[in-house]
Design a protein around this motif. Structure first.
Motif, PDB file in Angstrom:
ATOM      1  N   ILE A  71       0.685  -1.148   0.020  1.00  0.00           N
ATOM      2  CA  ILE A  71       0.039   0.041   0.125  1.00  0.00           C
ATOM      3  C   ILE A  71       1.057   1.433   0.056  1.00  0.00           C
ATOM      4  CG2 ILE A  71      -2.004   1.284   1.257  1.00  0.00           C
ATOM      5  CD1 ILE A  71      -2.626  -1.266   2.297  1.00  0.00           C
ATOM      6  N   GLY A  72       1.964   1.312   0.750  1.00  0.00           N
ATOM      7  CA  GLY A  72       2.775   2.244   0.778  1.00  0.00           C
ATOM      8  C   GLY A  72       3.479   2.446  -0.574  1.00  0.00           C
ATOM      9  N   SER A  73       3.688   1.614  -1.328  1.00  0.00           N
ATOM     10  CA  SER A  73       4.379   1.588  -2.803  1.00  0.00           C
ATOM     11  C   SER A  73       3.268   2.351  -3.476  1.00  0.00           C
ATOM     12  CB  SER A  73       4.716   0.285  -3.109  1.00  0.00           C
ATOM     13  OG  SER A  73       5.371   0.446  -4.350  1.00  0.00           O
ATOM     14  N   ILE A  74       2.343   1.656  -3.585  1.00  0.00           N
ATOM     15  CA  ILE A  74       1.052   2.330  -4.590  1.00  0.00           C
ATOM     16  C   ILE A  74       0.936   3.918  -4.383  1.00  0.00           C
ATOM     17  CG2 ILE A  74      -1.445   2.063  -5.217  1.00  0.00           C
ATOM     18  CD1 ILE A  74       0.616  -0.252  -6.411  1.00  0.00           C
ATOM     19  N   THR A  75       0.723   4.268  -3.038  1.00  0.00           N
ATOM     20  CA  THR A  75       0.469   5.473  -2.637  1.00  0.00           C
ATOM     21  C   THR A  75       1.625   6.403  -2.795  1.00  0.00           C
ATOM     22  OG1 THR A  75       0.905   5.115  -0.249  1.00  0.00           O
ATOM     23  CG2 THR A  75      -1.453   4.919  -1.073  1.00  0.00           C
ATOM     24  N   ALA A  76       2.996   6.100  -2.656  1.00  0.00           N
ATOM     25  CA  ALA A  76       4.084   6.694  -2.959  1.00  0.00           C
ATOM     26  C   ALA A  76       3.998   7.099  -4.313  1.00  0.00           C
ATOM     27  CB  ALA A  76       5.150   6.126  -2.466  1.00  0.00           C
ATOM     28  N   PHE A  77       3.939   6.048  -5.407  1.00  0.00           N
ATOM     29  CA  PHE A  77       3.853   6.477  -6.595  1.00  0.00           C
ATOM     30  C   PHE A  77       2.877   7.176  -7.112  1.00  0.00           C
ATOM     31  CE2 PHE A  77       6.158   2.143  -7.182  1.00  0.00           C
ATOM     32  CZ  PHE A  77       7.356   2.623  -7.487  1.00  0.00           C
ATOM     33  N   ALA A  78       1.469   7.164  -6.729  1.00  0.00           N
ATOM     34  CA  ALA A  78       0.506   8.239  -6.883  1.00  0.00           C
ATOM     35  C   ALA A  78       0.868   9.459  -6.549  1.00  0.00           C
ATOM     36  CB  ALA A  78      -0.671   7.650  -6.110  1.00  0.00           C
ATOM     37  N   ALA A  79       1.331   9.600  -5.444  1.00  0.00           N
ATOM     38  CA  ALA A  79       1.944  11.059  -4.679  1.00  0.00           C
ATOM     39  C   ALA A  79       2.885  11.735  -5.724  1.00  0.00           C
ATOM     40  CB  ALA A  79       2.487  10.916  -3.399  1.00  0.00           C
ATOM     41  N   GLY A  80       3.723  10.650  -6.380  1.00  0.00           N
ATOM     42  CA  GLY A  80       4.694  11.403  -6.967  1.00  0.00           C
ATOM     43  C   GLY A  80       4.125  11.768  -8.336  1.00  0.00           C
ATOM     44  N   LEU A  81       3.176  10.835  -9.000  1.00  0.00           N
ATOM     45  CA  LEU A  81       2.353  11.248 -10.223  1.00  0.00           C
ATOM     46  C   LEU A  81       1.759  12.771 -10.080  1.00  0.00           C
ATOM     47  CD1 LEU A  81       1.666  10.542 -13.024  1.00  0.00           C
ATOM     48  CD2 LEU A  81      -0.212   9.594 -12.078  1.00  0.00           C
ATOM     49  N   CYS A  82       0.973  12.585  -8.866  1.00  0.00           N
ATOM     50  CA  CYS A  82       0.217  13.964  -8.734  1.00  0.00           C
ATOM     51  C   CYS A  82       1.256  15.061  -8.297  1.00  0.00           C
ATOM     52  CB  CYS A  82      -0.535  13.809  -7.416  1.00  0.00           C
ATOM     53  SG  CYS A  82      -1.821  12.651  -7.589  1.00  0.00           S
ATOM     54  N   THR A  83       2.333  14.918  -7.944  1.00  0.00           N
ATOM     55  CA  THR A  83       3.281  15.978  -7.637  1.00  0.00           C
ATOM     56  C   THR A  83       4.039  16.535  -9.185  1.00  0.00           C
ATOM     57  OG1 THR A  83       4.016  15.056  -5.592  1.00  0.00           O
ATOM     58  CG2 THR A  83       5.539  16.802  -6.798  1.00  0.00           C
ATOM     59  N   LEU A  84       4.072  15.605  -9.836  1.00  0.00           N
ATOM     60  CA  LEU A  84       4.771  15.900 -11.207  1.00  0.00           C
ATOM     61  C   LEU A  84       3.648  16.579 -12.074  1.00  0.00           C
ATOM     62  CD1 LEU A  84       6.852  15.264 -13.396  1.00  0.00           C
ATOM     63  CD2 LEU A  84       5.769  13.252 -14.113  1.00  0.00           C
ATOM     64  N   ILE A  85       2.638  16.354 -11.827  1.00  0.00           N
ATOM     65  CA  ILE A  85       1.433  16.886 -12.949  1.00  0.00           C
ATOM     66  C   ILE A  85       1.429  18.356 -12.229  1.00  0.00           C
ATOM     67  CG2 ILE A  85      -1.006  16.928 -13.294  1.00  0.00           C
ATOM     68  CD1 ILE A  85      -1.049  13.864 -13.034  1.00  0.00           C
ATOM     69  N   ALA A  86       1.265  18.433 -10.933  1.00  0.00           N
ATOM     70  CA  ALA A  86       1.082  19.713 -10.317  1.00  0.00           C
ATOM     71  C   ALA A  86       2.295  20.749 -10.766  1.00  0.00           C
ATOM     72  CB  ALA A  86       1.225  19.690  -8.761  1.00  0.00           C
ATOM     73  N   VAL A  87       3.682  20.367 -10.736  1.00  0.00           N
ATOM     74  CA  VAL A  87       4.782  21.296 -11.183  1.00  0.00           C
ATOM     75  C   VAL A  87       4.729  21.433 -12.509  1.00  0.00           C
ATOM     76  CG1 VAL A  87       7.396  21.200 -10.901  1.00  0.00           C
ATOM     77  CG2 VAL A  87       5.930  20.298  -9.152  1.00  0.00           C
ATOM     78  N   ALA A  88       4.232  20.418 -13.316  1.00  0.00           N
ATOM     79  CA  ALA A  88       4.506  20.422 -14.799  1.00  0.00           C
ATOM     80  C   ALA A  88       3.163  21.585 -15.310  1.00  0.00           C
ATOM     81  CB  ALA A  88       4.143  19.084 -15.559  1.00  0.00           C
ATOM     82  N   VAL A  89       2.282  21.374 -14.606  1.00  0.00           N
ATOM     83  CA  VAL A  89       1.093  22.434 -15.004  1.00  0.00           C
ATOM     84  C   VAL A  89       1.674  23.849 -14.554  1.00  0.00           C
ATOM     85  CG1 VAL A  89      -1.308  23.144 -14.284  1.00  0.00           C
ATOM     86  CG2 VAL A  89      -0.961  20.811 -14.932  1.00  0.00           C
ATOM     87  N   TYR A  90       2.338  23.887 -13.717  1.00  0.00           N
ATOM     88  CA  TYR A  90       2.546  25.363 -12.983  1.00  0.00           C
ATOM     89  C   TYR A  90       3.705  25.882 -13.892  1.00  0.00           C
ATOM     90  CZ  TYR A  90       4.136  29.253  -9.704  1.00  0.00           C
ATOM     91  OH  TYR A  90       4.365  30.464  -9.356  1.00  0.00           O
ATOM     92  N   VAL A  91       4.696  24.952 -14.315  1.00  0.00           N
ATOM     93  CA  VAL A  91       5.660  25.480 -15.064  1.00  0.00           C
ATOM     94  C   VAL A  91       5.357  25.773 -16.484  1.00  0.00           C
ATOM     95  CG1 VAL A  91       7.925  24.438 -16.403  1.00  0.00           C
ATOM     96  CG2 VAL A  91       7.539  24.248 -13.867  1.00  0.00           C
TER      97      VAL A  91
END
Length: 170
Positions: free
Chosen positions: A99-119
């Motif tokens: 569960i930690g692995s899945i949620t860490a990958f999901a958090a990483g994906l959300c972070t990447l999308i957030a920063v990419a949209v901002y840039v």
């Protein structure tokens, strides 16, 4: 295996702190122009020492906020489940490391999308006398991304190398 467990928990907790700091601080973009310096974040903008919250923020700011909040919640879930992986507790034959692995990958994906949209949307500079730079709040969000990926990888390795739960282990 204890090393993977400790590293994954450490990376998840540090990335959660980075995400929360990036979310609440207002040094995402700094603008140096003529006489004034302005800095802005996701919640407020400060120009010449006066700060205000925009009444109608741009859509990319709202999207960045939403994805960073989702990333923070997923990183929190990852930290909690990785903390629970130190016990031998399983829930419906699913361990905390998975569960930690899945949620860490999901958090990483959300972070990447957030920063990419901002840039993609924040860099509009038509005046050559104005200098814009990204600042430390922005870089904290970027720093959280590889740490979340490493937390996901370490916890996935932990999940794959640990014995499967069952009656044989009792």
């Amino acid at each position: 295996m204890l090393t993977c467990r400790i590293l994954s928990l450490l990376m998840a907790c540090v990335s959660l702190i980075c995400l929360l700091m990036a979310l609440v601080t207002d040094y995402w973009l700094v603008v140096y122009g003529g006489k004034d310096i302005a800095h802005s974040g996701l919640w407020k903008t400060c120009i010449a020492g006066r700060c205000f919250a925009p009444t109608a923020p741009y859509d990319y700011i709202v999207a960045t906020r939403a994805f960073l909040i989702l990333a923070s919640l997923a990183a929190l879930a990852s930290s909690v489940s990785l903390s629970a992986s130190f016990t031998q507790c399983t829930l419906y034959n699913v361990r905390g490391s998975f569960i930690g692995s899945i949620t860490a990958f999901a958090a990483g994906l959300c972070t990447l999308i957030a920063v990419a949209v901002y840039v993609a949307e924040s860099w509009e500079n038509s005046d050559s006398s104005i200098q814009q730079t990204y600042e430390w709040s922005f870089y904290l969000a970027w720093a959280a991304f590889p740490m979340l990926l490493m937390a996901g990888i370490f916890s996935l390795l932990l999940h794959l190398r640990s014995p499967a739960p069952g009656y044989g282990n009792i």
